[in-house]
Design an enzyme around this catalytic site. Structure first.
Site, PDB file in Angstrom:
ATOM      1  N   ASP A 198       5.989 -39.831  28.400  1.00  0.00           N
ATOM      2  CA  ASP A 198       6.432 -41.220  28.382  1.00  0.00           C
ATOM      3  C   ASP A 198       6.039 -41.926  29.684  1.00  0.00           C
ATOM      4  OD1 ASP A 198       8.257 -43.346  27.148  1.00  0.00           O
ATOM      5  OD2 ASP A 198       9.156 -43.085  29.125  1.00  0.00           O
ATOM      6  N   GLU A 206      -1.817 -22.128  29.909  1.00  0.00           N
ATOM      7  CA  GLU A 206      -1.242 -20.787  29.806  1.00  0.00           C
ATOM      8  C   GLU A 206      -0.660 -20.531  28.418  1.00  0.00           C
ATOM      9  OE1 GLU A 206       1.603 -19.726  32.807  1.00  0.00           O
ATOM     10  OE2 GLU A 206       0.603 -20.980  34.324  1.00  0.00           O
TER      11      GLU A 206
END
Length: 540
Positions: A210, A251
């Site tokens: 956001d 990851e």
């Protein structure tokens, strides 16, 4: 339709995914208390599978006082009790994934709620404390400090500064209840990186960021000065933050999409470099008027911006902040501008619906990812909320002149014959539904071959199954080619002979040579021509 869905999407699923935005409070109410919740979403997963989406983007579902619809987060590791529990969220993520649907969560890094533990501690600790260093506290100007520390303007209107009883002011670019974090503080960065890991470890596939361009502030918090870098928009130091986030996402195989409102194409593209965000929202297309030339320019500019960094474009017509497509396209001014929103704007809903159907086919034909806001597939219009029921702080911060954003957040209609159009139980929904809301109910539209829901289901099926709609992402690949067309007509080709034609002209348009019609937003005329405000997918 579920049988055609891959059990495990590919690593690059996000490049051409169809992503459905869920505003939890208004999607479906599972416990009948008038507020949407995770139980309601879980019960409607079969609907979302049949619709044909690849992922769900949830607006904030965290613990929140709801001063700004959940974008005032009190605790990122806790689901708000109105929506359910963390265990339910984990179950929803797993159940959706088992059905071939991934989950994207919303992170609000610019600010927290004034009920967040950090801010409560800062208020208690007082002036000059380490706790206040996590935010932007300043002395005021003037002999008694009664003037705000600078001349900035809140995103919601008015000053973004609130003064405390001890005389200090704190910064909030949005509502008073949303204090801005100090992203120059290492603890702020560490906390958000740990929150990302928390949710990736619970199975989410992506994060929507956001207000992604607002986090970093000029440490001096200066007044605006013509010619100087903006003190809080698109600061260069943001990119180090997002490089660190990208490393964490990689990851886990997680992706990021940024809410980046920037007019400068080169600056916008910097967020999409290979070691930063995967995608960003395309607001130029969303805000574009219903005009063939302007739409083509918006599409070309978008593709050019993204091609420079090898990122896929995103296409969206509406979201939880924006006037619904059916309403906007039925007005004299068909573009979108927050500053232009007023009460009582005349709207031709029949015209708007016809254009919204055509726009759906245009947006879903373009290369890249498509975002669909809940209820757009039902053709919902913007609702007029009674003044005494408006909750959006944007309305109040702008002195009541702006109707706010509640009109696009009204709880969805599911069953025409059930109380409150089947949103939940017998409790009145948190926002009132218009009197004719049941006529848009999903159960009515599901069996109607001419409905908006049927159009979206078929479009998403074709988009998923036809190889020509895929976005390869290969360097130099030509994903879209414009065809010669009459003025006011957009005609484009993808790969494998797929064509999309949209007629925005006053007269019916001749179709290019083709072997079959795959899907049309409305009936063709007797001569097989394309009527005004109609789109069609063809096979060459």
């Amino acid at each position: 339709m579920a049988a055609n869905r891959p059990s495990e999407p590919t690593a690059n699923w996000w490049r051409d995914a169809a992503i459905y935005q869920i505003y939890v409070r208004s999607f479906a109410d599972g416990d009948g208390d008038g507020t949407g919740d995770l139980a309601g979403v879980r019960a409607r997963l079969p609907y979302l599978v049949e619709l044909g989406v690849d992922a769900l983007w949830f607006t904030p579902w965290y613990l929140s006082p709801l001063a700004d619809g959940g974008y005032d987060v009190a605790d990122y590791r806790t689901i708000d009790p109105a929506f359910g529990t963390l265990a339910e969220a984990e179950k929803l993520i797993a159940e959706a994934r088992a059905l071939g649907i991934r989950t994207i969560i919303d992170i609000v890094p610019n600010h927290v709620s004034d009920q967040h533990a950090w801010f409560r501690a800062a208020l208690e600790a007082g002036s000059g404390s380490p706790e206040r260093d996590l935010f932007h506290f300043r002395k005021g100007r003037g002999p008694d400090g009664a003037i705000p520390p600078n001349d900035w303007v809140s995103e919601f209107g008015g000053t973004p500064w609130t003064r405390l009883d001890d005389g200090e002011w704190y910064l909030h670019l949005f509502a008073t209840q949303q204090p801005d974090l100090n992203w120059a503080h290492p603890a702020v960065r560490q906390e958000h990186e740990e929150v990302l890991r928390f949710w990736f470890e619970r199975g989410v596939s992506g994060v929507r960021i956001d207000s992604a361009a607002l986090l970093a502030k000029d440490p001096a918090l200066p007044d605006f000065a013509e010619g100087d870098p903006h003190p809080f928009v698109d600061r260069d130091e943001l990119h180090d933050i997002y490089r660190a986030w990208r490393a964490i996402g990689d990851e886990y195989g997680g992706v990021f999409v940024g809410e980046v409102w920037l007019p400068d194409a080169e600056r916008f593209a910097r967020y999409l470099r290979p070691d930063e965000l995967h995608t960003a929202f395309n607001f130029n297309f969303l805000a574009c008027p219903w005009d063939a030339g302007l739409l083509r320019t918006a599409i070309d500019d978008t593709l050019s911006e993204h091609a420079s960094v090898g990122a896929p474009a995103t296409w969206v017509l509406c979201n939880h902040d924006v006037t619904r497509t059916v309403t906007r396209y039925g007005r004299a001014e068909t573009g979108f501008d927050f500053d232009a929103k007023t009460f009582g704007t005349p709207t031709d809903l029949a015209l708007g619906t016809r254009r919204a159907r055509a726009a759906a086919l245009l947006s879903l034909a373009l290369p890249g990812a498509a975002y669909l806001y809940q209820g757009e597939e039902l053709g919902l219009p913007e609702a007029d909320i009674p003044l005494d029921r408006i909750q959006d702080p944007m309305h109040f911060r702008k002195g009541g002149a702006d109707p706010g954003r509640d009109g696009c957040r009204v709880p969805l209609p599911w069953s025409a014959q059930a109380p409150y159009a089947g949103f939940g139980g017998d409790a009145e929904p948190w926002l009132p539904q218009p009197a004719d809301w049941a006529s848009y109910a999903a159960d009515l539209q599901s069996d109607d071959p001419e409905s908006m829901l049927t159009l979206y289901r078929e479009a998403l099926r074709l988009r998923r199954e036809e190889p020509g709609f895929a976005t390869t992402g290969e360097p130099g690949a030509r994903e879209l080619t414009w065809l010669d067309a009459a003025p006011g007509v957009l005609a484009l080709s993808r790969t494998n002979g797929l064509l999309c034609v949209v007629n925005l002209a006053a007269e019916a348009a001749e179709l290019p040579e083709h072997t079959s019609v795959l899907l049309a937003s409305g009936p063709l005329d007797g001569a097989g021509r394309l009527p005004q405000d109609t789109a069609v997918w063809l096979r060459a």
